[in-house]
Scaffold this active site. Structure first.
Site, short mmCIF file in Angstrom:
data_model
loop_
_atom_site.label_atom_id
_atom_site.label_comp_id
_atom_site.label_asym_id
_atom_site.label_seq_id
_atom_site.Cartn_x
_atom_site.Cartn_y
_atom_site.Cartn_z
N ASP A 185 -1.71 8.72 -10.76
CA ASP A 185 -1.68 7.67 -11.80
C ASP A 185 -0.25 7.40 -12.25
OD1 ASP A 185 -4.39 7.44 -11.66
OD2 ASP A 185 -4.81 8.45 -13.57
N GLU A 224 -4.58 2.13 -4.45
CA GLU A 224 -3.12 2.00 -4.40
C GLU A 224 -2.67 0.68 -3.77
OE1 GLU A 224 -4.21 4.22 -0.56
OE2 GLU A 224 -5.03 3.79 -2.54
N HIS A 273 -4.73 13.85 -9.56
CA HIS A 273 -4.85 12.42 -9.84
C HIS A 273 -3.94 11.96 -10.98
CE1 HIS A 273 -8.16 11.42 -7.11
NE2 HIS A 273 -8.57 12.66 -7.32
N ASN A 318 -2.52 12.55 -4.29
CA ASN A 318 -3.63 12.92 -5.17
C ASN A 318 -4.18 14.31 -4.84
OD1 ASN A 318 -3.84 10.74 -6.95
ND2 ASN A 318 -5.05 9.53 -5.52
N ASP A 371 0.86 -1.18 0.00
CA ASP A 371 0.00 0.00 0.00
C ASP A 371 0.90 1.24 0.00
OD1 ASP A 371 -3.03 0.86 0.60
OD2 ASP A 371 -1.67 2.22 1.66
#
Length: 209
Positions: free
Chosen positions: A103, A129, A99, A94, A86
């Site tokens: 990404d 994630e 975002h 983010n 994680d």
């Protein structure tokens, strides 16, 4: 019977109207069409089990194939280890950088994982994630070493944040943590518990005990 005879004669007349060159072109078209259909089918099958952002497997793969890997490991008495990853403070990435940057981090991590894992290993994006790594014929120490290496490679990437991107991970394995009755769900659950232990211990670490 007469109708079938008539249809056959009609087909013979139509075939006779084609030249050899036209037959050759038609044959090539049919071969190309068959290839395109086969390629499309393979792509659709691949896309059905592949996450488009990271290039890792998705939950469909997990549902269809992962259980059989555990069954095989138990039957052949081969070590089977899972790691749950994680990304640390991903929501903050983010929220702060957008975002698109989030990404980019996921895409980069996916590439690092694909380049490092063996063909016998299976990486799955669980959602957001969180990523599950399944190691066939590898014990916890071996798998943890690979996860540490992936973590180190990710931390070396400059995303323009002014600080390193890290992740925490929990690792669980068969037969070290469970007996023969273990399921994939139980392995993942224990790895999850160790992941949260890693988070509570300061993040940016791999916990396998």
């Amino acid at each position: 019977l007469e109708r079938n005879k008539s249809s056959l004669e009609s087909l013979k007349k139509r075939i006779g109207q084609f030249t050899f060159s036209e037959f050759k072109i038609l044959g090539n078209l049919l071969v190309n069409l068959a290839f395109e259909i086969s390629t499309l089918r393979e792509r659709l099958e691949r896309e059905a089990i592949e996450d488009p952002l990271t290039g890792l497997y998705n939950r469909n793969f997990l549902r269809k194939f992962a259980g059989s890997l555990v069954s095989l490991a138990k039957r052949e008495r081969i070590p089977f280890t899972v790691a749950v990853i994680d990304i640390d403070d991903f929501k903050k990435i983010n929220d702060t950088y957008g975002h698109a940057k989030g990404d980019e981090v996921l895409r980069t991590l996916g590439k690092i994982i694909r380049n490092r894992l063996r063909t016998s290993d299976a990486p799955v994006r669980m959602g957001g994630e969180e990523i599950l790594l399944m190691f066939f014929n590898a014990n916890k120490k071996e798998a943890s070493s690979v996860v540490e290496e992936i973590k180190e490679r990710l931390s070396e990437v400059d995303f323009g944040f002014g600080k390193r991107v890290t992740f925490s991970a929990g690792v669980a394995g068969f037969p070290e943590d469970f007996g023969q009755s273990v399921t994939l769900e139980e392995l993942v659950e224990l790895a999850d518990e160790r992941l949260y232990k890693a988070k509570r211990s300061g993040k940016n670490r791999v916990v396998w005990m």
